[in-house]
Structure formats: structure tokens, C-alpha cells
Design an enzyme around this catalytic site. Structure first.
Site, PDB file in Angstrom:
ATOM      1  N   HIS A 154     -42.419  15.481  -1.613  1.00  0.00           N
ATOM      2  CA  HIS A 154     -41.177  15.406  -0.855  1.00  0.00           C
ATOM      3  C   HIS A 154     -40.086  14.653  -1.598  1.00  0.00           C
ATOM      4  O   HIS A 154     -38.972  15.161  -1.721  1.00  0.00           O
ATOM      5  CB  HIS A 154     -41.336  14.929   0.580  1.00  0.00           C
ATOM      6  CG  HIS A 154     -40.053  15.152   1.285  1.00  0.00           C
ATOM      7  ND1 HIS A 154     -39.696  16.357   1.826  1.00  0.00           N
ATOM      8  CD2 HIS A 154     -38.941  14.374   1.361  1.00  0.00           C
ATOM      9  CE1 HIS A 154     -38.443  16.303   2.232  1.00  0.00           C
ATOM     10  NE2 HIS A 154     -37.966  15.106   1.971  1.00  0.00           N
TER      11      HIS A 154
ATOM     12  N   TYR B 200     -36.058  15.853  -3.288  1.00  0.00           N
ATOM     13  CA  TYR B 200     -34.794  15.109  -3.343  1.00  0.00           C
ATOM     14  C   TYR B 200     -34.391  14.809  -4.769  1.00  0.00           C
ATOM     15  O   TYR B 200     -33.201  14.675  -5.074  1.00  0.00           O
ATOM     16  CB  TYR B 200     -34.857  13.874  -2.450  1.00  0.00           C
ATOM     17  CG  TYR B 200     -34.690  14.308  -1.024  1.00  0.00           C
ATOM     18  CD1 TYR B 200     -33.426  14.658  -0.555  1.00  0.00           C
ATOM     19  CD2 TYR B 200     -35.773  14.480  -0.177  1.00  0.00           C
ATOM     20  CE1 TYR B 200     -33.260  15.153   0.718  1.00  0.00           C
ATOM     21  CE2 TYR B 200     -35.612  14.969   1.095  1.00  0.00           C
ATOM     22  CZ  TYR B 200     -34.354  15.306   1.545  1.00  0.00           C
ATOM     23  OH  TYR B 200     -34.187  15.807   2.798  1.00  0.00           O
TER      24      TYR B 200
ATOM     25  N   HIS C 209     -44.605  16.319   6.809  1.00  0.00           N
ATOM     26  CA  HIS C 209     -44.006  17.471   7.501  1.00  0.00           C
ATOM     27  C   HIS C 209     -44.387  18.779   6.798  1.00  0.00           C
ATOM     28  O   HIS C 209     -44.163  19.850   7.335  1.00  0.00           O
ATOM     29  CB  HIS C 209     -42.489  17.345   7.659  1.00  0.00           C
ATOM     30  CG  HIS C 209     -41.689  17.361   6.403  1.00  0.00           C
ATOM     31  ND1 HIS C 209     -40.495  16.715   6.271  1.00  0.00           N
ATOM     32  CD2 HIS C 209     -41.901  17.941   5.207  1.00  0.00           C
ATOM     33  CE1 HIS C 209     -40.009  16.903   5.062  1.00  0.00           C
ATOM     34  NE2 HIS C 209     -40.846  17.653   4.393  1.00  0.00           N
ATOM     35  N   HIS C 210     -44.972  18.681   5.613  1.00  0.00           N
ATOM     36  CA  HIS C 210     -45.507  19.872   4.960  1.00  0.00           C
ATOM     37  C   HIS C 210     -46.913  20.173   5.443  1.00  0.00           C
ATOM     38  O   HIS C 210     -47.532  21.136   5.015  1.00  0.00           O
ATOM     39  CB  HIS C 210     -45.528  19.686   3.444  1.00  0.00           C
ATOM     40  CG  HIS C 210     -44.161  19.501   2.868  1.00  0.00           C
ATOM     41  ND1 HIS C 210     -43.392  20.562   2.452  1.00  0.00           N
ATOM     42  CD2 HIS C 210     -43.401  18.398   2.661  1.00  0.00           C
ATOM     43  CE1 HIS C 210     -42.217  20.107   1.998  1.00  0.00           C
ATOM     44  NE2 HIS C 210     -42.215  18.804   2.129  1.00  0.00           N
TER      45      HIS C 210
ATOM     46  N   LYS D 292     -23.177  13.518   4.308  1.00  0.00           N
ATOM     47  CA  LYS D 292     -22.635  13.959   3.019  1.00  0.00           C
ATOM     48  C   LYS D 292     -21.768  15.202   3.202  1.00  0.00           C
ATOM     49  O   LYS D 292     -20.659  15.285   2.672  1.00  0.00           O
ATOM     50  CB  LYS D 292     -23.762  14.294   2.033  1.00  0.00           C
ATOM     51  CG  LYS D 292     -24.811  13.210   1.934  1.00  0.00           C
ATOM     52  CD  LYS D 292     -25.350  13.095   0.550  1.00  0.00           C
ATOM     53  CE  LYS D 292     -24.514  12.147  -0.166  1.00  0.00           C
ATOM     54  NZ  LYS D 292     -24.760  11.606  -1.370  1.00  0.00           N
TER      55      LYS D 292
ATOM     56  N   ARG E 298     -46.235  33.832   3.619  1.00  0.00           N
ATOM     57  CA  ARG E 298     -45.762  33.778   2.238  1.00  0.00           C
ATOM     58  C   ARG E 298     -46.932  34.024   1.289  1.00  0.00           C
ATOM     59  O   ARG E 298     -48.082  34.036   1.701  1.00  0.00           O
ATOM     60  CB  ARG E 298     -45.113  32.426   1.950  1.00  0.00           C
ATOM     61  CG  ARG E 298     -46.044  31.248   2.124  1.00  0.00           C
ATOM     62  CD  ARG E 298     -45.304  29.929   2.121  1.00  0.00           C
ATOM     63  NE  ARG E 298     -44.880  29.546   0.778  1.00  0.00           N
ATOM     64  CZ  ARG E 298     -44.692  28.287   0.376  1.00  0.00           C
ATOM     65  NH1 ARG E 298     -44.924  27.285   1.208  1.00  0.00           N
ATOM     66  NH2 ARG E 298     -44.298  28.011  -0.835  1.00  0.00           N
TER      67      ARG E 298
HETATM   68  C1  HEM Z   1     -32.042  18.368   6.063  1.00  0.00           C
HETATM   69  C2  HEM Z   1     -32.912  18.112   5.173  1.00  0.00           C
HETATM   70  C3  HEM Z   1     -34.274  18.785   5.104  1.00  0.00           C
HETATM   71  C4  HEM Z   1     -35.234  18.876   6.046  1.00  0.00           C
HETATM   72  C5  HEM Z   1     -35.177  18.311   7.457  1.00  0.00           C
HETATM   73  C6  HEM Z   1     -36.342  19.606   5.463  1.00  0.00           C
HETATM   74  C7  HEM Z   1     -37.521  19.908   6.105  1.00  0.00           C
HETATM   75  C8  HEM Z   1     -38.555  20.628   5.550  1.00  0.00           C
HETATM   76  C9  HEM Z   1     -39.802  20.894   6.176  1.00  0.00           C
HETATM   77  C10 HEM Z   1     -40.197  20.397   7.563  1.00  0.00           C
HETATM   78  C11 HEM Z   1     -40.559  21.643   5.341  1.00  0.00           C
HETATM   79  C12 HEM Z   1     -41.989  22.127   5.540  1.00  0.00           C
HETATM   80  C13 HEM Z   1     -42.019  23.479   6.077  1.00  0.00           C
HETATM   81  C14 HEM Z   1     -43.392  24.064   6.121  1.00  0.00           C
HETATM   82  O1  HEM Z   1     -44.060  24.158   5.074  1.00  0.00           O
HETATM   83  O2  HEM Z   1     -43.794  24.471   7.204  1.00  0.00           O
HETATM   84  C15 HEM Z   1     -39.785  21.862   4.166  1.00  0.00           C
HETATM   85  C16 HEM Z   1     -40.209  22.586   3.072  1.00  0.00           C
HETATM   86  C17 HEM Z   1     -39.573  22.547   1.845  1.00  0.00           C
HETATM   87  N1  HEM Z   1     -38.357  21.964   1.590  1.00  0.00           N
HETATM   88 FE1  HEM Z   1     -37.157  21.049   2.934  1.00  0.00          FE
HETATM   89  N2  HEM Z   1     -36.026  19.956   4.202  1.00  0.00           N
HETATM   90  C18 HEM Z   1     -34.772  19.466   3.939  1.00  0.00           C
HETATM   91  C19 HEM Z   1     -34.086  19.563   2.774  1.00  0.00           C
HETATM   92  C20 HEM Z   1     -34.634  20.025   1.600  1.00  0.00           C
HETATM   93  C21 HEM Z   1     -34.030  19.881   0.306  1.00  0.00           C
HETATM   94  C22 HEM Z   1     -32.719  19.186   0.044  1.00  0.00           C
HETATM   95  C23 HEM Z   1     -34.877  20.459  -0.572  1.00  0.00           C
HETATM   96  C24 HEM Z   1     -34.768  20.617  -2.079  1.00  0.00           C
HETATM   97  C25 HEM Z   1     -33.720  20.627  -2.780  1.00  0.00           C
HETATM   98  C26 HEM Z   1     -35.986  20.978   0.156  1.00  0.00           C
HETATM   99  C27 HEM Z   1     -37.033  21.652  -0.420  1.00  0.00           C
HETATM  100  C28 HEM Z   1     -38.123  22.087   0.243  1.00  0.00           C
HETATM  101  C29 HEM Z   1     -39.214  22.788  -0.386  1.00  0.00           C
HETATM  102  C30 HEM Z   1     -39.344  23.113  -1.872  1.00  0.00           C
HETATM  103  C31 HEM Z   1     -40.114  23.102   0.627  1.00  0.00           C
HETATM  104  C32 HEM Z   1     -41.374  23.947   0.562  1.00  0.00           C
HETATM  105  C33 HEM Z   1     -42.419  23.508  -0.298  1.00  0.00           C
HETATM  106  C34 HEM Z   1     -43.569  24.498  -0.291  1.00  0.00           C
HETATM  107  O3  HEM Z   1     -44.315  24.533   0.692  1.00  0.00           O
HETATM  108  O4  HEM Z   1     -43.708  25.235  -1.279  1.00  0.00           O
HETATM  109  N3  HEM Z   1     -35.812  20.708   1.489  1.00  0.00           N
HETATM  110  N4  HEM Z   1     -38.561  21.232   4.313  1.00  0.00           N
HETATM  111 CU   LIG Z   2     -40.391  17.894   2.383  1.00  0.00          CU
END
Ligand code: HEM
Ligand SMILES: [Cu+2]
Lengths: 377, 522
Positions: free
Chosen positions: B250, B254, B299-300, B328, B447
Site C-alpha cells: 500500500h 503512494y 483493505h486489499h 489536494k 480479473r
Molecule cells: C482515495 C484514495 C484511494 C483509496 C481509498 C483506495 C482504495 C483501494 C482499495 C480498497 C483497494 C483494494 C481493492 C480490492 O482489491 O478489492 C485498492 C486497490 C488498489 N489501489 Fe487504491 N485506493 C486509493 C488510491 C490509490 C492510488 C493513489 C493508487 C496508486 C497510484 C492506488 C493503487 C491501487 C492498486 C495498484 C490496487 C490494486 C492492487 C492489486 O490488487 O493488484 N490506489 N485501492
Molecule cells: Cu491499497
């Protein structure tokens, strides 16, 4: 002007796309499902979605309004303000309040989803590479559920049917209106048992048991898929659940038990080579072909060939051959099939492997010999 | 230092210039070129994936190769394209923006770059090994990546180690440079935001890359030395792997977005001709995002069966992290408000960043709602989410930065018409590719599958066509860069009318050595 030509080209592509598949079904949204939990989740999903839409409209309209009115070409003069504590406080606190409001129903739903107590039916779901096993606890009933899609459909030789990749040989059958508890685990890697209509998704983790539950409102057939990458055939281990009335469920239970008893009885009779080969081919296709391949050539080096291999042709290795099929090989994808197949199926598939693809040993492995080998353990 | 003492003032010539250079500008360029190369390699793998997914059925590749493509695509884009691009930008711009003559640790700088080609050569070589390349996803969950992995997994582990060492050394260098080499009158609260966000990113890197290194080492001993950290059969726990991975993972997401925030915070004020709104709150928001990013990893893992209390904690923490992220976005919009805007290519990319990254933030917020995540998790909805934050997020910010500073690097203006063409093709292509993924995800498409049931066919076709459009549009970028390096309208020292900052005080192209005496900061 010239930049326009790029975007108008894109528009033409879009329009073309639209007409190409205008006849199709463009499912857009999450299913509401057929359980109380799935409906609460759907409404959470819609609430948070609309919150996002409202915020988006607010933010983007200020932005695009500025882009249109405060452009240099429209004669805008830049102001120099760069701070305002009040505004900053507002746009920090208001989102926090919105989120708190959202957290309350989410918490309630989550608590509900975690309450697996007082179940009426308990089913253990075990993930295997690449199939599911269902064990009805307290019913002495257990079976495997394999993908039943014809490989010719997958390889585009014949037309795909409407349940393409979402059909199995033996669906999970459950009663409606009862609290069904799933105990989810795995035999090898991590899988995830997911049926969207119930909003049940639980990771199947080797060595651990996860709990989940559902109570289905409507009779019907519900389809899902493995949701966690579990290797080569991750995309080919669907889930089909048939929800039936109480009476139908009782009938089905009795029926299913009878057919299992018949299979056991069949182990006692004499089987000819042809019979074993015919049965063996079916067993091989559903259980072995994913790795060792339909033609027995395997995929080097992960999945060894059986065609013309020492183990499947040398007479002195018969016992070894049977042993590997029964007990599997630790640390590899080769599973212990003694727990998965009946004596007849085991005898048939081993006979098949020793005689198919030009292996032609003429060996017959009888169900009785399998049984005695299992007993000697 | 005079030439009489034998010091070089210009670059060495030939290959040794690049092999032995300790110059931040040379190293920065090498990082950027390397990352562009990786972007194309990783991109072609994505096109293989999209080719297979054009229609249901297996046509182009077999499932085992498909899995290798998804895995390698993810690994290469994250570790080979996005991260090195940001390090390249830091190398070029941090010294110029803080008035330092070079990075603080120039030899280390050379070493951390040259680790990367070896790391990725090793990773790519697994494609031709017996058993094929890693096929367990970029998140490499055990035991699929240990007990059930192809033999090449050992090379994968070593490649991750090398890339990780490179990142840690690069991050240490950034921290030391920013803390010690600022022009004497530049206090922390006068630093440009790109410098601030990189400082925070560097701390994240130093904190989590060792966790990743530890995790892959545990895999290594599980595979080769009989331990069972991740094997329940020996008393281990496969879920432990996921906790460790996401504790790294996570903050890692960022790491890929904070420098982007910095870039956007440089570009938007320039083309709005107005100071950044809420500088201080931007700094605080970035810091709080960084701190919170250590508390949301599970959360993942909402569906792995963590206890209810844990589930609730991670849901609340994740919802909370979207507040500073929102701040931001509001600040950027407030900067544009009542400005005097023009829309050169860097600004177009920056505006698209703000809109599309925000869409990714919204889907992030939806994913944060734990009960709903049971329906979203491991579907294309997640794929849509992270591509919206990474492609029009991280990648667009890198493109914006490249257009913004390219005249400073080369001394020539890039071709504005081609730049805009690049932007619009990319913009249309990426939305066609990733927007429909929200729909198929919600409709239930998991996926990482090479074949899908027929109800998903239409949107997948759209995604594939969009993917090809996006992929091939990137060739325009190569054309722009080549043309700009070769010549073009001469750039002035202050390239953009509204630009402020030390980097615009040096001539264009920036001389090989700059700020040998520290500048005055107003
Ligand atoms: C508002 C901000 C964000 C929130 C609340 C958030 C929330 C989440 C959550 C809950 C997941 C898990 C989903 C799942 O697998 O069921 C996820 C996955 C992911 N998020 Fe975010 N996210 C945010 C911003 C970002 C940012 C800024 C990035 C990268 C630049 C990012 C990259 C990712 C990636 C790469 C995954 C998937 C990873 C994978 O399973 O392969 N997220 N996010
Ligand atoms: Cu995350």
C-alpha cells in the site's frame, strides 16, 4: 484546428464501435442479488456511488467553469490569492462528515455478514486446482464440481453456448429460505469462492477454514467463478449453485446418496478393458487433462508427460503409477486422488493412462486391486 | 576548481560517459530512457493480454502464457517504468530546484542506476526459461509463488532484490540531498512541492522496500531451504505473506503517486499564472497520506477472513485516507480558479490528471466500503480503479513533467502540435480501455482470466481497441522526444511565462554543471 482532427478521428472510432455491437447486452451494474445481504450491499454501493457523483459534479463544474472563463485567451487576469483557512477547514470537515454517515450503514452490514451463528445447513467448500469440492456436513455426502464446457467451444471450433465457462457437471444444490453456512478452505493454493447473487466471496486458504453464510430467497440457478488467481486454469473453475425448495432438496439428497452407493457397488463386478477405457477417458478429461494435456504430452517441466513415459508403460512401475495417483506428490500440483475419485474411477483412469496414446500396455487395473491397495494403507 | 588541477568541466566522451558518470543530469537521463524502454516492453505485454481478450475463447495465447504476461506486465510497469521514471525526474530536477550542484552521493547514484538494467535483464530472461516466467501475478501470493511456482521464481526473487536495493539507495540519496544541499536561504517551507513530495516518498521507500526484501527472502528459504513461513503444512500461514506484501504494497502505491502530486503542483500554478493555493495544506496533506498509508494495508485483504474488528479498522482508515487526497484536488482546482490559464501540452496532461485521478479516487472510496468490496474484490472493477490512478495518474504526471521540463533539458522547444496529438490520442485511448472495465467488473468479471463468459464480450472488445490506440499513441511521444533532442525552436531560460523556481534561473539547456555557488532564494 489541427488538434481537432485527432479527437474527431477518435469520435468516429467510437461511433463505429457503437454500431458494431449495438445488438449486445451491455450489463453495467452490480447485481442486486437474491439475499438480504446482497441487497444491502447493493444499496451501499449505490449510495457511495451517488455521493461520488455529487462531489464530482461540484468539483468538476468549478474546474471547467474556471477553464472556460479564466483563460488567458479570454483576457483573464490572474489574481494572486493563495490561502484561505476557512475554505480549507470546510473542505476537510465536510468530507469527514459524509464519510461518517457512510460508515454507519457499512458497519451494520458488515456485522451482519460476519454473523455465521445458528446455521441450518453446513457445507464445506474446498478449492482444488481447478475444481470445487462440496461436503455436506452431517450428511455423509461429498462430491466434486468440474467445468463442463466443451473444449471445442473454448478453442472456437463450435459455437459457444449461453452459459459458456459458467457450467459444471455437478452443481451445488441447496434449499431456499435456510441459513446456509459455508466453511471455505483449500487443498493447494488460495482460491476464492464467489457467487455474486449471494454477495458471498470468501478466500479458500490451505490449512485454514473461513466462514461465510447466505439465505437464498428465490429458487434458481446462480453462477459464479473463482476470484483469486490460482494458477493456469483459474479462469476455468466456475461455481454453479442450484437453489431448490425444501422438498426438492430432500429428494435430491436421497437421489445423490443412492447414486454414490451404486458406484461403490459397481466396484465389486468385473470390468472389461473397453469399459475401463471408456470410463477412464471421461475421468481423465475432467481431472487430469488440464495439466497432463488431452494427448498425454504434459507441459514441461511443471507437468510431466504420461505418453510413452516409463511410469505409464513399464510393467515394474505399475505399483508406483497407482501409488502416485492415489497419494499424489507432495509439493507439486499432483493431488492425492484417493480422496477424490471412486475405486472404479481410479481403476479406469489408471488403465486409460496405461493404454491410451500408443502406451498400449494391455494392463488392466481392477477396482478390486485399487480397493485392496487402499485397505493396506 | 580550475581545469589546471585536472578536473573535467564537460562530460567525458563515448560509452564511459554513461558507464562512469556521477553527474545527476546524465544519470537522470539514463533513468528516464530506461523507464521509457520498460514502458514499451511492459506495454507490449499488455497488448498481448488485450489481444487475447478481444473475444471469448482462447485464440492467441495459452492460459499459462497469459498468466506470465499479466505478471510480467505488472512487475515491469511498477518497478521498471513508473518508479525509475520518478527517480529520473528527481535526479534531474531536485538539485536544480533546491540550488544544489549535484546529488549528495554521486557515486551511489551511478550504482543505483546501473543495478536496474541487470535486475530487469534477469527478470526478462525468465521468459525463455524452462517452465516460463513468473505466472503468479504481480502480487505473487504464496503458496502459488512458492510451492507451486515455476523454477524461474528464484531469478524473480533476485531481480526484486536488485531493484529494491536500487530504490533504497536512490531514496537515501534524495533524502540526504534535500536535507543537506538546499541553497542556504531555502527553508523547508520554501521548497517547491515536487521536492517536498519526493522527500516524503523517499522516506516511504526506505521504510517499505526492506519489508519487500524480507518477504521475498522468506519465499526463497521456503522454496530452497525447507522453511515454511507461508506453508500451513509446516506451521506457517499463507495469509502472513499477504500482510507482509501489502504492508509494503500500500505505501508502494503512494510511492507511485506522491511525486505525481508534486509535479501537478508545479505545473498547474505555472499555466494558471497564479501561486499554488494552500501550499502549507498541501505539505500537511501529503505527510498525512504518507503516515496513513501504513495503516490501511488490509483493505486489499477484506475477503481473506480477518476478524470483524480488523475489518472495521481497515475500512475506517481507508475511508479516512481519501480526505487528504480530496484536499489536494480541491487545492488544484482553487489554484486554477481566477487564474489566467493557457493550455500547452503539460497543462493538458495535468488537467486530465486531476479529472481522471479523481475518478480513480472515487472508485478507491467505493472499494474502501468493506461490505461492498466483497463484490468488487478481484474483479475488473479493481483493475479499472488502479489503472485510473496509475495511468492518467502516475503515467500522465510523468508525461506532463517530461513536456514541462524537456525544453530545460534539451534547450529546444518540443513540437506542440505533436504533443497535443499525443495527449488527445492517449486521453481517448485510455478512457476507452479502462472505463468499460468498471462495468464488466461490476457485472461480475473476475480479473486475471484469459477467457470469459459471453456476456462480457462487448466491453472487452472496446477495451482492447482502446488499448491498442493508447499503446500506439505512445510512439508519438518517442517522435516528440527525438525531434526535440535533435533541434527545434531554441528555448529561453524561463521556458513558460508563469514559471517560478530556481530551475528557471539556469540557461536552457541546463549546463553540465549548475549552481556551483548557491543561488539566493527570495
Ligand atoms: C482515495 C484514495 C484511494 C483509496 C481509498 C483506495 C482504495 C483501494 C482499495 C480498497 C483497494 C483494494 C481493492 C480490492 O482489491 O478489492 C485498492 C486497490 C488498489 N489501489 Fe487504491 N485506493 C486509493 C488510491 C490509490 C492510488 C493513489 C493508487 C496508486 C497510484 C492506488 C493503487 C491501487 C492498486 C495498484 C490496487 C490494486 C492492487 C492489486 O490488487 O493488484 N490506489 N485501492
Ligand atoms: Cu491499497
Amino acid at each position: 484546428m489541427k488538434e481537432r482532427s485527432c479527437s474527431s478521428a477518435a469520435l468516429i472510432i467510437l461511433a463505429a464501435l457503437w454500431s458494431v455491437s449495438a445488438q449486445a447486452d451491455w450489463a453495467l451494474n452490480m447485481t442486486e442479488g437474491v439475499t438480504e445481504v446482497s441487497r444491502s450491499i447493493y444499496s451501499l454501493h449505490m449510495q457511495i456511488f451517488w455521493i461520488c457523483v455529487v462531489i464530482a459534479i461540484a468539483v468538476f463544474s468549478v474546474m471547467f467553469w474556471s477553464i472556460i472563463h479564466h483563460r488567458k485567451s479570454a483576457g483573464a487576469k490572474a489574481e494572486q490569492f493563495h490561502e484561505n483557512t476557512t475554505v480549507e477547514l470546510i473542505w476537510t470537515i465536510v468530507p469527514v462528515l459524509i464519510l461518517v454517515a457512510m460508515a454507519v450503514p457499512a458497519t451494520t452490514t458488515l456485522i451482519e455478514m460476519y454473523d455465521t451463528s445458528d446455521s441450518d445447513v453446513d457445507i464445506q467448500v474446498t478449492g482444488y486446482q481447478w475444481k470445487w469440492q462440496y461436503q455436506y456436513l452431517g450428511e455423509d455426502l461429498s462430491f466434486f464440481s468440474n467445468l463442463s464446457t466443451n473444449p471445442d467451444e473454448i478453442y472456437n471450433k463450435v459455437e459457444k453456448n449461453e452459459n459458456y465457462l459458467l457450467e459444471v457437471d455437478e452443481p451445488l444444490v441447496v434449499p431456499i429460505g435456510k441459513k446456509i453456512r459455508f466453511l471455505v478452505t483449500s487443498n493447494d493454493v488460495i482460491h476464492s469462492w464467489w457467487v455474486p447473487a449471494f454477495a458471498v466471496k470468501r478466500d479458500a486458504i490451505p490449512g485454514f477454514i473461513n466462514e461465510s453464510w447466505t439465505r437464498i430467497d428465490e429458487v434458481g440457478i446462480y453462477r459464479g467463478q473463482c476470484a483469486e488467481l490460482c494458477g493456469k486454469d483459474h479462469g476455468f473453475m466456475p461455481i454453479v449453485v442450484q437453489a431448490v425448495t425444501d422438498e426438492d432438496y430432500a429428494l435430491w439428497l436421497a437421489d445423490k446418496k443412492a447414486s454414490i452407493a451404486a458406484e461403490v457397488a459397481a466396484a465389486a463386478r468385473i470390468w472389461s478393458l473397453e469399459e475401463l477405457m471408456e470410463r477412464g477417458e471421461k475421468v481423465y478429461q475432467t481431472n487430469c487433462a488440464a495439466c497432463h494435456q488431452v494427448g498425454g504430452q504434459g507441459i514441461s517441466p511443471m507437468f510431466p508427460a504420461l505418453k510413452a513415459s516409463a511410469i505409464a508403460t513399464k510393467p515394474e512401475q505399475i505399483d508406483e503409477h497407482i501409488k502416485i495417483v492415489l497419494e499424489g506428490r507432495a509439493g507439486t500440483a499432483m493431488q492425492a486422488y484417493a480422496a477424490q475419485l471412486s475405486a472404479v474411477e481410479l481403476a479406469a483412469v489408471i488403465t486409460y493412462e496405461r493404454n491410451a496414446w500408443g502406451n498400449d500396455t494391455g494392463d488392466i487395473i481392477t477396482p478390486q486391486s485399487i480397493q485392496s491397495m487402499l485397505k493396506s494403507k | 576548481m580550475t581545469s589546471a588541477v585536472g578536473h573535467h568541466h564537460g562530460p567525458a566522451t563515448g560509452i564511459t560517459r554513461w558507464l562512469f558518470t556521477t553527474n545527476h543530469k546524465d544519470i537522470g537521463s539514463m533513468y528516464l530512457i530506461f523507464s521509457l524502454l520498460m514502458f514499451f516492453i511492459g506495454g507490449s505485454m499488455a497488448l498481448v493480454i488485450r489481444m487475447e481478450l478481444v473475444e471469448p475463447g482462447l485464440q492467441v495465447v495459452q492460459p499459462e502464457f497469459f498468466n506470465q504476461m499479466t505478471t510480467m506486465h505488472g512487475l515491469i510497469m511498477v518497478f521498471g517504468a513508473v518508479m525509475p521514471a520518478f527517480v529520473g525526474l528527481a535526479n534531474w530536477m531536485v538539485p536544480l530546484m533546491i540550488g544544489a550542484p549535484d546529488m549528495a552521493l554521486p557515486r551511489l547514484n551511478n550504482f543505483s542506476f546501473w543495478l536496474l538494467p541487470f535486475a530487469f535483464f534477469m527478470l526478462l530472461s525468465t521468459l525463455v526459461m524452462d517452465g516460463g516466467a513468473p505466472d503468479f501475478g504481480w502480487t505473487f501470493y504464496a503458496p502459488l509463488s512458492t510451492t507451486y511456482a515455476p523454477p524461474s521464481v528464484t531469478f524473480f526473487i533476485f531481480a526484486i532484490h536488485l531493484a529494491g536495493v536500487s530504490s533504497i539507495l536512490g531514496a537515501i540519496n534524495v533524502i540526504v540531498t534535500i536535507m543537506n544541499m538546499r541553497a542556504p536561504t531555502m527553508s523547508y517551507m520554501k521548497m517547491p512541492l515536487f521536492v517536498w513530495t519526493w522527500l516524503i516518498t523517499a522516506f516511504l521507500l526506505v521504510a517499505v522496500m526492506p519489508v519487500l526484501a524480507g518477504t521475498v527472502t522468506m519465499m526463497l528459504t521456503d522454496i530452497h531451504f525447507g522453511t515454511s513461513f507461508f506453508d500451513a503444512g509446516g506451521g506457517g500461514d499463507p495469509v502472513l505473506f499477504q500482510h507482509l506484501f501489502w504492508f509494503f504494497g500500500h505505501p508502494e502505491v503512494y510511492i507511485m503517486i506522491l511525486p505525481a502530486f508534486g509535479i501537478i503542483s508545479q505545473i498547474v500554478p505555472t499555466f494558471s499564472r497564479k501561486p499554488l493555493f494552500g501550499y502549507a495544506s498541501m505539505v500537511y496533506a501529503t505527510s498525512s497520506i504518507a503516515l496513513l498509508s501504513f495503516t490501511v494495508w488490509a483493505h486489499h485483504m477484506f475477503t481473506v477472513g480477518i476478524p470483524l474488528v480488523g475489518e472495521l479498522f481497515f475500512m475506517y482508515a481507508t475511508m479516512l485516507i481519501s480526505v487528504p487526497t480530496g484536499v489536494k484536488v480541491f487545492n488544484w482546482v482553487a489554484t486554477m480558479f481566477r487564474g489566467s490559464m493557457t493550455f500547452e501540452t503539460p497543462m493538458l496532461f495535468a488537467i486530465a490528471f486531476i479529472v481522471l485521478f479523481t475518478i480513480g479516487g472515487f472508485s478507491g472510496l467505493m472499494l474502501a466500503i468493506s461490505p461492498a468490496d466483497f463484490q468488487y474484490h478481484d474483479t475488473y472493477f479493481v483493475v479499472a480503479h488502479f489503472h485510473y490512478v496509475l495511468v492518467p495518474g502516475a503515467v500522465f504526471s510523468i508525461m506532463a513533467a517530461a513536456y514541462y521540463w524537456m525544453p530545460k533539458w534539451t534547450g529546444n522547444m518540443y513540437d506542440e502540435y505533436l504533443g497535443k496529438c499525443h495527449f488527445w490520442c492517449s486521453f481517448v485511448g485510455l478512457n476507452l480501455t479502462f472505463f468499460p472495465m468498471h462495468f464488466v467488473g461490476l457485472a461480475g468479471m473476475p480479473r486475471r482470466i484469459p477467457d470469459y463468459s459471453i456476456q462480457f464480450a462487448d466491453f472487452n472488445l472496446v477495451s482492447s481497441l482502446g488499448g491498442f490506440l493508447f499503446g500506439f499513441s505512445q510512439l508519438i511521444f518517442v517522435l516528440v522526444v527525438v525531434k526535440c533532442v535533435k533541434g527545434g525552436k531554441k528555448a529561453e531560460a524561463v521556458v513558460w511565462e508563469g514559471a517560478e523556481g530556481l530551475e528557471w534561473q539556469v540557461p536552457s539547456p541546463a549546463p553540465y554543471h549548475t549552481f556551483e555557488t548557491p543561488p539566493e532564494v527570495k
